[in-house]
Design a protein around this motif. Sequence first.
Motif, mmCIF file in Angstrom:
data_model
loop_
_atom_site.group_PDB
_atom_site.id
_atom_site.type_symbol
_atom_site.label_atom_id
_atom_site.label_comp_id
_atom_site.label_asym_id
_atom_site.label_seq_id
_atom_site.Cartn_x
_atom_site.Cartn_y
_atom_site.Cartn_z
ATOM 1 N N GLN A 41 -15.830 -47.486 21.218
ATOM 2 C CA GLN A 41 -14.401 -47.529 20.922
ATOM 3 C C GLN A 41 -13.590 -46.579 21.799
ATOM 4 O O GLN A 41 -12.724 -45.829 21.325
ATOM 5 C CB GLN A 41 -14.145 -47.242 19.449
ATOM 6 C CG GLN A 41 -14.618 -48.345 18.505
ATOM 7 C CD GLN A 41 -13.794 -49.629 18.643
ATOM 8 O OE1 GLN A 41 -12.711 -49.754 18.075
ATOM 9 N NE2 GLN A 41 -14.308 -50.574 19.411
ATOM 10 N N LYS A 42 -13.877 -46.631 23.095
ATOM 11 C CA LYS A 42 -13.135 -45.833 24.063
ATOM 12 C C LYS A 42 -12.385 -46.761 25.015
ATOM 13 O O LYS A 42 -12.973 -47.692 25.559
ATOM 14 C CB LYS A 42 -14.068 -44.921 24.849
ATOM 15 C CG LYS A 42 -14.703 -43.825 24.000
ATOM 16 C CD LYS A 42 -15.586 -42.916 24.845
ATOM 17 C CE LYS A 42 -16.177 -41.789 23.992
ATOM 18 N NZ LYS A 42 -17.032 -40.883 24.805
ATOM 19 N N VAL A 43 -11.100 -46.501 25.190
ATOM 20 C CA VAL A 43 -10.278 -47.289 26.110
ATOM 21 C C VAL A 43 -9.826 -46.394 27.251
ATOM 22 O O VAL A 43 -9.328 -45.281 27.032
ATOM 23 C CB VAL A 43 -9.068 -47.902 25.387
ATOM 24 C CG1 VAL A 43 -8.114 -48.552 26.398
ATOM 25 C CG2 VAL A 43 -9.522 -48.931 24.363
ATOM 26 N N MET A 44 -9.993 -46.891 28.463
ATOM 27 C CA MET A 44 -9.639 -46.143 29.665
ATOM 28 C C MET A 44 -8.400 -46.753 30.315
ATOM 29 O O MET A 44 -8.296 -47.975 30.429
ATOM 30 C CB MET A 44 -10.809 -46.168 30.647
ATOM 31 C CG MET A 44 -10.650 -45.275 31.865
ATOM 32 S SD MET A 44 -12.155 -45.366 32.897
ATOM 33 C CE MET A 44 -11.980 -43.858 33.866
ATOM 34 N N VAL A 45 -7.453 -45.898 30.711
ATOM 35 C CA VAL A 45 -6.272 -46.317 31.473
ATOM 36 C C VAL A 45 -6.446 -45.809 32.893
ATOM 37 O O VAL A 45 -6.732 -44.621 33.111
ATOM 38 C CB VAL A 45 -4.985 -45.755 30.851
ATOM 39 C CG1 VAL A 45 -3.768 -46.104 31.715
ATOM 40 C CG2 VAL A 45 -4.797 -46.298 29.441
ATOM 41 N N LEU A 46 -6.274 -46.693 33.884
ATOM 42 C CA LEU A 46 -6.536 -46.358 35.282
ATOM 43 C C LEU A 46 -5.313 -46.641 36.141
ATOM 44 O O LEU A 46 -4.808 -47.770 36.174
ATOM 45 C CB LEU A 46 -7.718 -47.170 35.822
ATOM 46 C CG LEU A 46 -9.042 -47.101 35.070
ATOM 47 C CD1 LEU A 46 -9.160 -48.250 34.077
ATOM 48 C CD2 LEU A 46 -10.225 -47.165 36.041
ATOM 49 N N GLY A 47 -4.831 -45.621 36.822
ATOM 50 C CA GLY A 47 -3.755 -45.790 37.785
ATOM 51 C C GLY A 47 -2.460 -46.246 37.143
ATOM 52 O O GLY A 47 -2.192 -46.025 35.978
#
Length: 619
Positions: free
Chosen positions: A375-381
């Motif tokens: 349940q980890k969400v990554m935001v990139l750039g």
Amino acid sequence: MNAPAVLGFATDQYHQYVINRAEYKAEYGHWQTLTLPADFRVNAVHASLLRTGKVLIVAGSGNDEKHFNAGTFKSLLWDPAGNTYKLIPTPDDMFCGGHTSLPDGRLLVAGGTQRYEKLDGAVKKAAGTMRVRNESPDRARTFPKGTVFVASNGREYATTAPVTVPAAVKTGSGSRTVVTASEQHVFVEAVGEGGDYVTDGRAQYRIKGLTSVDAHNLYGMSDKMTLEKQEYQGIRSAFEFNPDTELYEQVTDMAHARWYPTLTGLGDGRVVTVSGLDDTGQILNGNDNEIYDPKNKTWAKAPDRYFPTYPSIFLTTSGKLFYSGSNAGYGPADKGREPGLWDLADNTFQPVPGLRDPALTETSSSVLLPPAQAQKVMVLGGGGVGESPLSTARTDIADLSAAKPAFTPGPDLPAGGTRYLNSVILPDDTVFTTGGSSGYRGKSGSDLLKAQVYHPDTNAFTTAAEPAVGRNYHSEALLLPDGRVAVLGSNPLFADEANTTPGGFEQRIEIYTPAYLFHGDRPQLTAVPEGAKLGSTVRVGAARPEAVATAKLIRPSSVTHVTDVDQRSVALDITGRTADGVSLTLPDNPNLLPPGWYMLFLTDAAGTPSLARWIQVTG
């Protein structure tokens, strides 16, 4: 005089030698470029993997107004396994609509383009929103496209789309009867050119051709008619693409027109639909969200909540929806940009703090990191709002399993500030990221010919082989059943660093073969049941069961504008082994493993995946 050309040729030859060496491929992977025959090239704005293993590539009008005006709408069905393709009849302009997979393997496509934008100076006919009112409680009325509204000064304005106005609402009885007029909006355009048709005040308009009581009960109201810039406008149409017949099938229209919407599947198989520009070019204000029920193919109202266009909204294990802050381009900078958890049950919103560079989330990428159980969400750039030249190398990660979720810093993107980055979950529990540009739509030659792999276990990037084709606006990437990654599209604003030559739409497809496919023999899935229920244990055949280290179900991607809320990788427990197979136990939470078709991958200890086999998960 020929020395630079000779040196350039030699350098390129040496580069080709290096990237084709077995040792290089085993460490960095390998790219190949696919150019389709001219008759089958489309502007890939949308791409969805189907349960047949084929990829539906949707162009619609393909950001080409000439195609829009001609009614030339395209979709291509591409089979990567045999590299075959065919054009699909496309009944409406699905350009910049939304889409998601349904539990039965069909693809829901909703929204698209009703009208192209017209920039300042290009608008020749005054236009605006007409609110059509009906004061009669007896019946609804439908007016066709081209219906004329007449101002008090005789100026005429015609509708650009059909409009249906519900009957007025009647309450009470006798002397206490109250009739409340109904209202529906439609875009209208002056029948003639020039400033004589411009208005700047609220006015009432009669409907040409109506007489007597109808003329009294039915009329239009508008605040202004202008020659100002006109935004893109959306449509209400919705379709299901049937992977068996390979045709679009029309379903009930949405209540609201949408251009740039997001569709997110829920644990019960329904689909929540939010945001978009409506059929007058205005961004929907949040009281118009809808839920699609695939059982009866109808829409119902969803809880109110405003989002910018193409928001990245993920289903979490609690059933709440997580908005990461990523979005793709329309809406004010000071509204709806804060990440948080949205509870559809009581319509509450819990902000998730800590995201760095919060003003640079437009055209960013978001991904539910593997395995989905974490349940980890990554935001990139990402970049600034609109045509901002700003971009960021920031990656941040939100742990949604925490009691009070918050973002924490991840590693910076190796290429620096990046917009339009595509992120693809791989079967070895890593995330492949590729392409993008540092500038708005690749301006000033800012495409980034870089790719890298993010490793959630070490929270670090490693270098991947470099692509040969730049990708920015209108690009997509998705995982194929054989473990490779297909990368499509790109719509740069200019073709040169000086920003003097208009850009064209990139129609070549690139395929990236990850390094794990150069590490020797891959596991083999020999038998898989067609379906499995949540919480059940299934037995699958494997050629070398003792070598199977992990098993996972990966939901097929449905991606546009680097927004892909469908993809997720769910780990399965290996609960038994026999001489010819393994037993796998599925999670029992439909919010973790929503109903639908998944690719089942087995991997060995080195992370090398099997060819995927398709399996349908049911509740």
